[in-house]
Design an enzyme around this catalytic site. Structure first.
Site, mmCIF file in Angstrom:
data_model
loop_
_atom_site.group_PDB
_atom_site.id
_atom_site.type_symbol
_atom_site.label_atom_id
_atom_site.label_comp_id
_atom_site.label_asym_id
_atom_site.label_seq_id
_atom_site.Cartn_x
_atom_site.Cartn_y
_atom_site.Cartn_z
ATOM 1 N N SER A 16 0.831 -1.172 0.027
ATOM 2 C CA SER A 16 0.127 -0.047 0.060
ATOM 3 C C SER A 16 0.897 1.402 -0.248
ATOM 4 O O SER A 16 1.744 1.293 -0.890
ATOM 5 C CB SER A 16 -0.808 0.051 1.239
ATOM 6 O OG SER A 16 -2.043 0.978 1.097
ATOM 7 N N ASP A 26 -8.787 -5.411 -5.776
ATOM 8 C CA ASP A 26 -8.241 -4.479 -4.640
ATOM 9 C C ASP A 26 -9.095 -3.256 -4.986
ATOM 10 O O ASP A 26 -9.367 -2.788 -5.973
ATOM 11 C CB ASP A 26 -6.643 -4.061 -4.942
ATOM 12 C CG ASP A 26 -6.272 -2.912 -4.310
ATOM 13 O OD1 ASP A 26 -6.958 -2.352 -3.175
ATOM 14 O OD2 ASP A 26 -4.911 -2.546 -4.098
ATOM 15 N N HIS A 84 -6.884 -6.055 -1.174
ATOM 16 C CA HIS A 84 -5.799 -5.115 -0.877
ATOM 17 C C HIS A 84 -4.581 -5.731 0.197
ATOM 18 O O HIS A 84 -3.517 -5.719 -0.243
ATOM 19 C CB HIS A 84 -6.416 -3.800 -0.428
ATOM 20 C CG HIS A 84 -5.330 -2.679 -0.303
ATOM 21 N ND1 HIS A 84 -4.605 -2.223 -1.492
ATOM 22 C CD2 HIS A 84 -4.717 -2.110 0.866
ATOM 23 C CE1 HIS A 84 -3.872 -1.184 -0.948
ATOM 24 N NE2 HIS A 84 -3.849 -1.234 0.161
#
Length: 448
Positions: free
Chosen positions: A259, A353, A387
Site C-alpha cells: 500500500s 483491490d 488489498h
C-alpha cells in the site's frame, strides 16, 4: 514485461511425524495436529479427528483471540469415514459452515471477527496466538455438545531468532536476525498509511534467513503524529544503517512494501543508493497521501475527489475510484520517477483491490520502466485477491477503518482466493529476494 496471472489452490499439506492429542473426552475422541503443539503462523496445520463413530456428523470450530480480546472464529461441517476417522486433508467440508469442499486449511483462512471492521494483526511477535479447535456434535445451528478440544500455538519467532529494537539517530524500527553467525541478506519492510510499527511480516520473513528491518515512518514514539510530509533522508538513514550492520550481507538490500509502503519503496529505489531489489504489494507509482521531499525535489501527493466515494447499503465506503489518474494533467507531478531505479521490481497485484487500482499502477510502471530501457518487472496478478495481501493464513479483511478516510472502507477480495494468493505471493517474494540479494547494488551515489 513478465506478467503472470495466478489462480491457484493451496498446495496439499503433509503429515509430520510428530503428532499431538488434544483433550480427550469420555468417548476417547481426540484432535490430532501436525505440527504438534506449536507452528509458525505462516505454516499450514494438519488437522484430524480420531475416535468418532462410523459416518458420525460433527462440526469443527476454530477460535482465536487477538491481543485486544477480539474473537475470530470459523466453523465447518464434516462427516467421519466408515472407520470413524476425519482427516481434513481427505474429507470435504459439507455445506452450511464457513466454507465447503476439500479445504485442509480452511479453519485457518476462514477465521472472521465477531465484531465488524476488525483486522487480525499481531502487535507483540514475542508471544504466539493461541488457536483453539473444538469438535462439536452434529450439524445444528448452534451445534451440539462439545466432544473434544485441542489448543495449538501459532508463533511468529523461530527458535534462535533475535529481535533487536533499533533507536539509531532518527530511526525507529525493529531488526530481526535469524539464528547463526550471518551475515544475512537484508530487507527493509514497510507497511501502509495506518502508521505505527508493524513487526509481524518482517519477523516471519526473517525466519527464512533474511535480516529484516521493520521500519516505522510516522505515528510511532517521537516520529511525526500525522502523515503530512515525508522526507526520504529518513529512509536513506535506515538503508545506511542496514548496509553498515555487520550481520547484513551487502553490497545492497531489498525493499518490501504494501500500500503506502509500496510507493515509498518505489521512491526509495528511484532516488537512493544501495537498493538491489524492490517488491511492492498493491502499491502505487504515484506519491499518495503526503508531500514527499528529498534534497531539492518535492513530489506532491496524487489528487483525489471524495465525491467519487461510493457507500453501500451497510454504510461501508468503496474508495477505488477516489484517486485521480496520475497520467493526466497536473497530477503527473505526483508520479514517482521509477525510471531512475536500477534494481529489479516485483509487483504483487490483487485484481479485486478496492483501495486503489493496483493493477493499473503496476502495468503503467512496467511501461515506464521499459520505455527507459530498464529491466522488465515481474507482475503477478491474483484474481479474487483484495488489498491486504498478507503472509499466509492471515484471514482476509473484507472491510475496516481507513485512517485517512475516517470511516470503514471495503478492501476487496474473496476469502478462499485471497488465501491462495497469500500463500503463492509469500513464496514468490522469498524467491525474488533470494535471487537478487546476492548481486551488486545499482550505483554508488544518489541519482540526483
Amino acid at each position: 514485461m513478465w506478467r503472470v496471472v495466478v489462480s491457484l489452490r493451496a498446495g496439499s499439506q503433509c503429515w509430520g511425524r510428530a503428532m499431538s492429542t488434544g483433550q480427550v473426552s469420555a468417548t476417547a475422541l481426540a484432535v490430532r495436529l501436525s505440527p504438534a503443539a506449536r507452528s509458525l503462523f505462516d505454516e499450514p496445520l494438519h488437522i484430524a479427528v480420531c475416535g468418532l463413530g462410523p459416518r458420525q456428523r460433527v462440526t469443527l470450530r476454530a477460535s482465536l483471540r487477538d491481543e485486544g480480546g477480539e474473537l475470530f472464529q470459523a466453523s465447518a461441517r464434516y462427516q467421519a469415514g466408515d472407520d470413524g476417522e476425519l482427516d481434513l486433508a481427505r474429507c470435504p467440508a459439507l455445506p452450511g459452515g464457513s466454507f465447503c469442499g476439500l479445504e485442509p486449511t480452511g479453519l485457518l483462512w476462514a477465521l472472521q471477527p465477531q465484531q465488524p471492521f476488525r483486522r487480525l494483526v499481531k502487535r507483540d511477535v514475542r508471544t504466539p496466538f493461541l488457536l483453539e479447535l473444538e469438535v462439536l456434535e452434529g450439524h445444528g445451528d448452534p451445534p451440539g455438545r462439545l466432544l473434544a478440544r485441542a489448543q495449538h500455538e501459532r508463533a511468529f519467532l523461530r527458535d534462535g531468532m533475535r529481535r533487536v529494537p533499533v533507536r539509531d539517530g532518527r530511526i525507529r524500527a525493529t531488526l530481526f536476525l535469524p539464528p547463526g553467525n550471518g551475515p544475512f541478506p537484508g530487507v527493509i519492510d514497510l507497511y501502509g498509511a495506518g502508521g505505527g510499527l508493524s513487526e509481524y511480516r518482517a519477523c516471519l520473513l526473517a525466519n527464512y534467513g533474511f535480516a529484516v528491518l521493520a521500519l516505522a515512518f510516522y505515528s510511532y514514539e517521537d516520529l511525526p503524529k500525522e502523515m503530512e510530509e515525508l522526507h526520504l533522508e529518513y529512509f536513506e538513514e535506515a538503508i545506511n544503517y542496514m548496509l553498515q550492520h555487520t550481520q547484513v550481507k551487502g553490497p545492497g538490500i531489498g525493499l518490501l512494501g504494501i500500500s503506502k509502503g509500496g510507493d515509498l519503496c518505489i521512491s526509495m529505489a528511484s532516488f537512493l543508493k544501495g537498493i538491489t531489489a524492490t517488491a511492492v504489494i498493491n502499491g502505487s507509482i504515484a506519491n499518495v497521501g503526503a508531500v514527499l521531499r528529498y534534497k531539492n525535489v518535492t513530489i506532491p501527493p496524487l489528487g483525489a475527489n471524495l465525491k467519487r466515494i461510493k457507500v453501500n447499503e451497510s454504510g461501508i465506503a468503496d474508495i477505488v475510484d477516489v484517486l485521480n489518474n496520475p497520467l493526466e494533467g497536473p497530477d503527473r507531478k505526483s508520479l514517482i520517477p521509477l525510471e531512475k531505479a536500477e534494481c529489479p521490481f516485483l509487483f504483487i497485484v490483487g485484481q479485486d483491490d478496492h483501495n486503489w487500482k493496483s493493477e493499473f499502477f503496476a502495468i503503467e510502471g512496467s511501461k515506464r520502466l521499459q520505455a527507459h530501457g530498464k529491466e522488465k518487472p515481474e507482475i503477478v496478478c491474483y484474481p479474487g485477491a483484495g488489498h491486504y495481501i498478507e503472509p499466509p493464513f492471515f484471514p482476509m479483511c473484507a472491510a475496516s477503518m481507513h485512517v485517512l478516510v475516517g470511516k470503514p472502507v471495503v478492501w476487496g477480495g474473496q476469502p478462499k482466493a485471497h488465501c491462495e494468493a497469500q500463500i503463492d505471493a509469500w513464496q514468490r517474494i522469498q524467491a525474488f529476494f533470494c535471487k537478487h540479494l546476492m548481486g551488486t547494488p545499482s550505483g554508488t551515489s544518489s541519482k540526483l
